[in-house]
Write a protein that holds these residues in place. Structure first.
Motif, PDB file in Angstrom:
ATOM      1  N   VAL A  98       0.828  -1.206   0.000  1.00  8.15           N
ATOM      2  CA  VAL A  98       0.000   0.000   0.000  1.00  8.15           C
ATOM      3  C   VAL A  98       0.859   1.251   0.000  1.00  8.15           C
ATOM      4  N   SER A  99       0.255   2.330  -0.458  1.00 10.20           N
ATOM      5  CA  SER A  99       0.887   3.644  -0.445  1.00 10.20           C
ATOM      6  C   SER A  99      -0.223   4.680  -0.330  1.00 10.20           C
ATOM      7  N   PHE A 100      -0.117   5.583   0.642  1.00 11.93           N
ATOM      8  CA  PHE A 100      -1.127   6.632   0.792  1.00 11.93           C
ATOM      9  C   PHE A 100      -0.557   7.765   1.632  1.00 11.93           C
ATOM     10  N   VAL A 101      -1.263   8.890   1.636  1.00 14.67           N
ATOM     11  CA  VAL A 101      -0.851  10.073   2.383  1.00 14.67           C
ATOM     12  C   VAL A 101      -1.979  10.485   3.322  1.00 14.67           C
ATOM     13  N   VAL A 102      -1.613  10.775   4.576  1.00 18.11           N
ATOM     14  CA  VAL A 102      -2.550  11.318   5.556  1.00 18.11           C
ATOM     15  C   VAL A 102      -2.288  12.821   5.630  1.00 18.11           C
ATOM     16  N   PRO A 103      -3.232  13.657   5.225  1.00 19.35           N
ATOM     17  CA  PRO A 103      -2.996  15.106   5.260  1.00 19.35           C
ATOM     18  C   PRO A 103      -2.636  15.582   6.663  1.00 19.35           C
ATOM     19  N   GLY A 104      -1.696  16.508   6.751  1.00 18.08           N
ATOM     20  CA  GLY A 104      -1.269  17.021   8.039  1.00 18.08           C
ATOM     21  C   GLY A 104      -2.394  17.714   8.781  1.00 18.08           C
ATOM     22  N   GLY A 105      -2.491  17.454  10.087  1.00 21.06           N
ATOM     23  CA  GLY A 105      -3.516  18.078  10.896  1.00 21.06           C
ATOM     24  C   GLY A 105      -4.912  17.542  10.666  1.00 21.06           C
ATOM     25  N   ARG A 106      -5.035  16.434   9.973  1.00 20.58           N
ATOM     26  CA  ARG A 106      -6.344  15.845   9.669  1.00 20.58           C
ATOM     27  C   ARG A 106      -6.393  14.399  10.170  1.00 20.58           C
ATOM     28  N   THR A 107      -7.605  13.905  10.355  1.00 19.17           N
ATOM     29  CA  THR A 107      -7.812  12.513  10.738  1.00 19.17           C
ATOM     30  C   THR A 107      -8.248  11.712   9.519  1.00 19.17           C
ATOM     31  N   THR A 108      -7.568  10.598   9.287  1.00 20.04           N
ATOM     32  CA  THR A 108      -7.900   9.699   8.178  1.00 20.04           C
ATOM     33  C   THR A 108      -8.443   8.391   8.737  1.00 20.04           C
ATOM     34  N   ALA A 109      -9.564   7.942   8.195  1.00 18.60           N
ATOM     35  CA  ALA A 109     -10.123   6.641   8.561  1.00 18.60           C
ATOM     36  C   ALA A 109      -9.530   5.587   7.637  1.00 18.60           C
TER      37      ALA A 109
END
Length: 346
Positions: free
Chosen positions: A18-29
């Motif tokens: 897998v490869s993905f990005v979690v935006p800074g200051g945000r919550t990712t489910a």
């Protein structure tokens, strides 16, 4: 806004790539079926699992070569893992003390965090005297008192009872605001209330990602569709307003894309009418199927059927269930208006 969390995990032994990005200051489910690699991904980010290959950057800082205690990442599992011999206050103070704070400052920080999560009155309590919801709050305070740059939560509400879960969900929503966080969950409500962004993993691969509102309103993968409670049919665009599939053509709202583009059609179960015989008139979408089950679903009943377009579900009123008298193995004709079918490219 900061760069956020950039994750690449390749673990052939566990079938994860897998490869993905979690935006800074945000919550990712982080969503997906059991056994598809979600916990492996969190453990890799936290440094407690070392796959064959990984790259983890947090705000541009390389983490994958650092030991867990130097990553400034907090990992909360379903089990609070509170230290049985310490009070809640001293347990929460453990992180600041380990970082070099004096005992007085660490305890003051711990007290502030216990108040922040609504557990100030539990400061002198030992883990054995806490309920599940209380222990979850203390564990959250302990994680945040260590001042992590990112927070990872592995199904934080799954072990809580129905009374405690809404309270802890509210606390999470408050304390995660403005933080870089990843929440593993199977609950679309948790995803919608806690997260801004969603990543769906199935079979060890990312199959969908984007804003949570899009996941709920227009899912593009089978798992996300099941999670959102909608029907999903895959195919390719034909003439305007048509989706061509191996099982036939489905008519829906036109989408601006060329013919042949891969696309999905989604429609809600309550928009599907069920008939024992082919309906009269000329409805745009009539799909023959075989009933798999009819089960209670809130105040309605949910019919599941196999069709040439794949498995479909329809919600029926109790009166409709009584009138139709349907059971497994019987033939039905499912009708849905084209205006209720949304087409999206994938």
């Amino acid at each position: 806004m900061s760069a956020g969390l950039e994750v690449e995990v390749r673990d052939p032994d566990r079938g994860v790539d897998v490869s993905f990005v979690v935006p800074g200051g945000r919550t990712t489910a982080l969503l997906g079926p059991n056994g598809t690699g979600k916990s492996t991904i969190l453990a890799t980010i936290a440094g407690v699992h070392r796959p064959a290959s990984s790259s983890v950057l947090l705000d541009g800082r390389r983490l994958d070569r650092l030991p867990p205690h130097r990553r400034r990442v907090a990992l909360l599992s379903q089990d609070p893992l509170l230290l049985p011999h310490l009070s809640a206050l001293d347990d929460v103070a453990f992180g600041p003390r380990a970082a070099g704070a004096s005992r007085r400052d660490a305890r003051a920080s711990a007290a502030r965090w216990l108040e922040r999560v609504g557990a100030g009155q539990l400061a002198d309590r030992r883990p054995g005297t806490l309920s599940g919801g209380q222990a979850a709050r203390v564990a959250l305070a302990r994680a945040l008192a260590a001042a992590p740059d990112a927070v990872l939560l592995d199904e934080p509400l799954s072990a809580l009872d129905v009374d405690a879960a809404p309270q802890v969900r509210h606390v999470l929503r408050e304390v995660l605001r403005g933080r870089t966080a990843v929440v593993v969950t199977h609950d679309v409500v948790d995803a919608a209330l806690l997260a801004d962004h969603a990543v769906v993993v199935d079979g060890g691969r990312v199959v969908e990602q984007g804003p949570v509102r899009d996941l709920v309103s227009a899912p593009r993968s089978p798992f996300a569709a099941r999670l959102a409670g909608v029907n999903l049919v895959s195919g390719a665009l034909g003439p305007p307003g048509q989706l061509r599939t191996d099982g036939g053509v489905l008519h829906g709202l036109p989408v601006d894309a060329p013919e042949g583009t891969r696309a999905v059609a989604t429609f809600r179960p309550e928009t599907v009418a069920v008939h024992r015989r082919p309906p009269g008139g000329s409805p745009r979408n009539v799909v023959a199927g075989t009933v798999v089950s009819v089960e209670p679903s809130g105040s309605a009943a949910r019919l599941r059927a196999t069709t040439g377009l794949g498995p479909l579900v329809a919600d029926l009123t109790p009166a409709a269930v009584a009138n139709l008298g349907l059971g497994p193995g019987e033939t039905v004709h499912l009708v849905v208006k084209a205006a209720a079918v949304r087409l999206d490219t994938v």
